[in-house]
Design a protein around this motif. Sequence first.
Motif, PDB file in Angstrom:
ATOM      1  N   GLY A   1       0.664  -1.870  -8.610  1.00 13.13           N
ATOM      2  CA  GLY A   1       0.052  -1.288  -9.856  1.00 13.13           C
ATOM      3  C   GLY A   1      -1.242  -2.107  -9.935  1.00 13.13           C
ATOM      4  N   ASP A   2      -1.134  -3.388  -9.635  1.00 14.35           N
ATOM      5  CA  ASP A   2      -2.423  -4.287  -9.972  1.00 14.35           C
ATOM      6  C   ASP A   2      -3.495  -3.910  -8.752  1.00 14.35           C
ATOM      7  N   ALA A   3      -2.992  -3.495  -7.811  1.00 12.02           N
ATOM      8  CA  ALA A   3      -3.722  -3.063  -6.524  1.00 12.02           C
ATOM      9  C   ALA A   3      -4.288  -1.688  -6.731  1.00 12.02           C
TER      10      ALA A   3
ATOM     11  N   ILE B   1      -7.364  -2.268  -9.129  1.00 18.42           N
ATOM     12  CA  ILE B   1      -8.454  -2.804  -8.487  1.00 18.42           C
ATOM     13  C   ILE B   1      -9.049  -1.642  -7.691  1.00 18.42           C
ATOM     14  N   LYS B   2      -8.416  -0.820  -6.951  1.00 20.24           N
ATOM     15  CA  LYS B   2      -8.831   0.334  -6.257  1.00 20.24           C
ATOM     16  C   LYS B   2      -9.599   1.019  -7.264  1.00 20.24           C
ATOM     17  N   ALA B   3      -9.268   1.508  -8.673  1.00 16.45           N
ATOM     18  CA  ALA B   3      -9.946   2.102  -9.494  1.00 16.45           C
ATOM     19  C   ALA B   3     -11.239   1.549  -9.639  1.00 16.45           C
ATOM     20  N   TYR B   4     -11.229   0.089  -9.845  1.00 17.98           N
ATOM     21  CA  TYR B   4     -12.663  -0.466  -9.929  1.00 17.98           C
ATOM     22  C   TYR B   4     -13.659  -0.060  -8.909  1.00 17.98           C
ATOM     23  N   GLN B   5     -12.886  -0.141  -7.457  1.00 23.03           N
ATOM     24  CA  GLN B   5     -13.694  -0.008  -6.311  1.00 23.03           C
ATOM     25  C   GLN B   5     -14.363   1.442  -6.374  1.00 23.03           C
ATOM     26  N   GLN B   6     -13.633   2.501  -6.924  1.00 23.20           N
ATOM     27  CA  GLN B   6     -14.346   3.545  -7.016  1.00 23.20           C
ATOM     28  C   GLN B   6     -15.562   3.699  -8.172  1.00 23.20           C
ATOM     29  N   ILE B   7     -15.102   2.911  -9.493  1.00 24.00           N
ATOM     30  CA  ILE B   7     -16.093   3.117 -10.497  1.00 24.00           C
ATOM     31  C   ILE B   7     -17.341   2.496  -9.940  1.00 24.00           C
ATOM     32  N   ALA B   8     -17.169   1.343  -9.063  1.00 22.25           N
ATOM     33  CA  ALA B   8     -18.363   0.733  -8.555  1.00 22.25           C
ATOM     34  C   ALA B   8     -19.232   1.383  -7.654  1.00 22.25           C
ATOM     35  N   GLU B   9     -18.689   2.619  -7.361  1.00 18.84           N
ATOM     36  CA  GLU B   9     -19.582   3.307  -6.338  1.00 18.84           C
ATOM     37  C   GLU B   9     -20.403   4.374  -7.301  1.00 18.84           C
ATOM     38  N   THR B  10     -20.381   4.104  -8.557  1.00 18.55           N
ATOM     39  CA  THR B  10     -21.278   4.927  -9.226  1.00 18.55           C
ATOM     40  C   THR B  10     -22.708   4.656  -9.139  1.00 18.55           C
ATOM     41  N   ARG B  11     -23.642   5.518  -9.221  1.00 16.49           N
ATOM     42  CA  ARG B  11     -25.060   5.296  -8.997  1.00 16.49           C
ATOM     43  C   ARG B  11     -25.686   4.270  -9.831  1.00 16.49           C
ATOM     44  N   LEU B  12     -26.334   3.231  -9.630  1.00 14.21           N
ATOM     45  CA  LEU B  12     -26.728   1.905 -10.275  1.00 14.21           C
ATOM     46  C   LEU B  12     -27.308   2.232 -11.482  1.00 14.21           C
ATOM     47  N   GLU B  13     -28.104   3.346 -11.634  1.00 12.92           N
ATOM     48  CA  GLU B  13     -28.571   3.601 -13.055  1.00 12.92           C
ATOM     49  C   GLU B  13     -27.584   3.854 -14.115  1.00 12.92           C
ATOM     50  N   PHE B  14     -26.328   4.411 -13.741  1.00 17.42           N
ATOM     51  CA  PHE B  14     -25.273   4.713 -14.647  1.00 17.42           C
ATOM     52  C   PHE B  14     -24.363   3.679 -14.722  1.00 17.42           C
ATOM     53  N   LEU B  15     -24.107   2.791 -13.696  1.00 16.74           N
ATOM     54  CA  LEU B  15     -23.136   1.718 -13.442  1.00 16.74           C
ATOM     55  C   LEU B  15     -22.779   0.741 -14.629  1.00 16.74           C
TER      56      LEU B  15
ATOM     57  N   TYR C   1       0.848  -1.203   0.027  1.00 15.83           N
ATOM     58  CA  TYR C   1      -0.054   0.258   0.078  1.00 15.83           C
ATOM     59  C   TYR C   1       0.796   1.493  -0.030  1.00 15.83           C
ATOM     60  N   ARG C   2       2.150   1.048   0.617  1.00 17.73           N
ATOM     61  CA  ARG C   2       2.804   2.465   0.650  1.00 17.73           C
ATOM     62  C   ARG C   2       3.139   2.981  -0.768  1.00 17.73           C
ATOM     63  N   PRO C   3       3.559   2.118  -1.794  1.00 15.90           N
ATOM     64  CA  PRO C   3       3.618   2.709  -3.121  1.00 15.90           C
ATOM     65  C   PRO C   3       2.550   3.299  -3.538  1.00 15.90           C
ATOM     66  N   LEU C   4       1.311   2.817  -3.179  1.00 15.58           N
ATOM     67  CA  LEU C   4      -0.074   3.671  -3.830  1.00 15.58           C
ATOM     68  C   LEU C   4       0.062   5.205  -3.241  1.00 15.58           C
ATOM     69  N   GLN C   5       0.213   5.260  -2.055  1.00 17.95           N
ATOM     70  CA  GLN C   5       0.281   6.562  -1.034  1.00 17.95           C
ATOM     71  C   GLN C   5       1.207   7.257  -1.816  1.00 17.95           C
ATOM     72  N   TYR C   6       2.500   6.799  -2.012  1.00 18.81           N
ATOM     73  CA  TYR C   6       3.496   7.605  -2.705  1.00 18.81           C
ATOM     74  C   TYR C   6       3.441   8.127  -4.126  1.00 18.81           C
ATOM     75  N   VAL C   7       2.779   7.321  -5.074  1.00 11.37           N
ATOM     76  CA  VAL C   7       2.320   7.656  -6.265  1.00 11.37           C
ATOM     77  C   VAL C   7       1.128   8.904  -6.307  1.00 11.37           C
ATOM     78  N   LEU C   8       0.165   8.555  -5.475  1.00  7.53           N
ATOM     79  CA  LEU C   8      -0.914   9.730  -5.581  1.00  7.53           C
ATOM     80  C   LEU C   8      -0.469  10.748  -4.752  1.00  7.53           C
ATOM     81  N   GLY C   9       0.762  10.827  -3.910  1.00  5.68           N
ATOM     82  CA  GLY C   9       1.034  11.819  -3.212  1.00  5.68           C
ATOM     83  C   GLY C   9       1.982  12.736  -4.117  1.00  5.68           C
ATOM     84  N   LEU C  10       2.664  12.251  -5.291  1.00  2.18           N
ATOM     85  CA  LEU C  10       3.228  12.953  -6.271  1.00  2.18           C
ATOM     86  C   LEU C  10       2.678  14.028  -6.813  1.00  2.18           C
TER      87      LEU C  10
END
Lengths: 326, 326
Positions: free
Chosen positions: B107-109, B112-126, B28-37
Amino acid sequence: MNKLQVFQKMIDEGLKQIPLNGQPPELYRPLQYVLGLGGKRMRPALTLIACDLFDAPPEDALPAALGIELFHNFSLIHDDIMDKAPLRRNQPTIHEKWDGNIAILSGDAMLIKAYQQIAETRLEFLPVVLKIFNETALMVCEGQQLDMNFEKKEKVTINDYIRMIEKKTAVLLAASLQIGAIIGKAGAEDSGHLYEFGRNMGIAFQLQDDILDVYGDAAQFGKRTGGDIISNKKTFLLLKAMELAERMPYKKEELLQWIHAPEFNPIEKVKAITSIYDYLNIRPVAEEECRQYYLKAISELDKIHTNSDKKSSLQALAKSLMNREM
Amino acid sequence: MNKLQVFQKMIDEGLKQIPLNGQPPELYRPLQYVLGLGGKRMRPALTLIACDLFDAPPEDALPAALGIELFHNFSLIHDDIMDKAPLRRNQPTIHEKWDGNIAILSGDAMLIKAYQQIAETRLEFLPVVLKIFNETALMVCEGQQLDMNFEKKEKVTINDYIRMIEKKTAVLLAASLQIGAIIGKAGAEDSGHLYEFGRNMGIAFQLQDDILDVYGDAAQFGKRTGGDIISNKKTFLLLKAMELAERMPYKKEELLQWIHAPEFNPIEKVKAITSIYDYLNIRPVAEEECRQYYLKAISELDKIHTNSDKKSSLQALAKSLMNREM
């Protein structure tokens, strides 16, 4: 054909329908290659079995089942790069047959293809299936990272090891069943029991894998016996041996000498470490540990409220998995 | 704060809310690092802008916007491994700071985290958002594979090159806008125009990147001038120069000598190839090509039926992007 064979046929035909002939071929051919290597399709079969267990049409769970199989193949492609594995199902791995970059990128494409299948799940089930799938996928990554950490870590406990194989292997089996159950409209309690059945079976399955690597018949098991010993893989057997050898300085010294030997004859090393395992009585200890998880799995299955004929066929499957006949 | 700044703040705060403190920290630290750049958060900003363009609350598009930003970061992590890039935003890349395996897996994680966000889209648009997202993600992989293929390929046409940058760069900008428009309940026609606006802007943007690599001010542009020349990257400029030099054997010979030189002084090489470009008048040709895509983008924007104030702020944004003030 029995039901399991029918399901496996559904899965193989479903996989063939997934378009994998896109451009450029450098990206897509590795995907065709990996899926063409076969495999038991155990995870998607579990999804269909779980759906059928609650008398829902297994076709409803097919897209999710295919997504799970593609995800499993994605994880094999990337794990094989990280583990520098030359072979998978006795054929060259993607990074060997092509190169590391192609293996990274075609693995990424396989993961996205997995999501394309998951996205075909009926809308009423989509949010919950996606949620379980995403959480499971992250846990599989966590398990792989723990596995890599353990290679460098001096002190790994049996408990650490069980938590690692739980994430790396067991949760995907558990989620495969749970997703099938949800699409089969099982209640929360039943799908929870099925998840626990899968999780415990997964741990038992991996422990059996550890045992078979040392004590299995290479011809029947399909891997070279002793691979884990040669690579100093911290399996249940090695960790247990280290634990038991704490009280026997001579044995511990012998074990550590083999582990740290910069050069060795692999056949001799396998023989020597196997006889240390035998001396320490590791095999029955490992078999008992494995059996405990298996029994826990079966007890979870017993709690499910459903047609007992279908349940007993799942019991039979679990039993055959433990005998590696599947 | 203008609206763009408000959106960028929403995105940065949204990114901070995403839990990235899981176990093990090596994952997880590399994810924080990249987003922190940091970064301009251009893609998710486009998603919110597109949603707002149709007078829908931009908050509705925030989960999808965040998913797009995480996807973009995933692709940077894996591309940097494949391209052996040592730096990203002037900081060490993950595979440099940690190692290649950690870069693959984190990168893989991230994906998957990207898809976790996409999955939060309202059901009618999902379903439709997932469909666009998946297709776009695959195209980005195809673009990266084409880019790698071109390194080894002797003959690459300008048309091949445009198709590559379209997939590698432009479709994600296009999809960022289209997804925002869909969540903003735009009609199919309008969201199609917005997609085309993004696609053409993306191509223009990459062509401008090619020009700036040679003719940009290193301090303002943030990259070392001439990096593409040093690495023989087949950019629009090099491909155009090869095409025009067909009729000038001496110039072609000079160009090929620099390209195939096993050893060279980088400053001399940049100077020599730049003067070949100047001799062949490449810069105005590239600028004209870039301008054509930009004008096409603007004409697509003109066709959209919506509040003209909001449209003109998107026009202003496009203009500033072309001036790299954003």
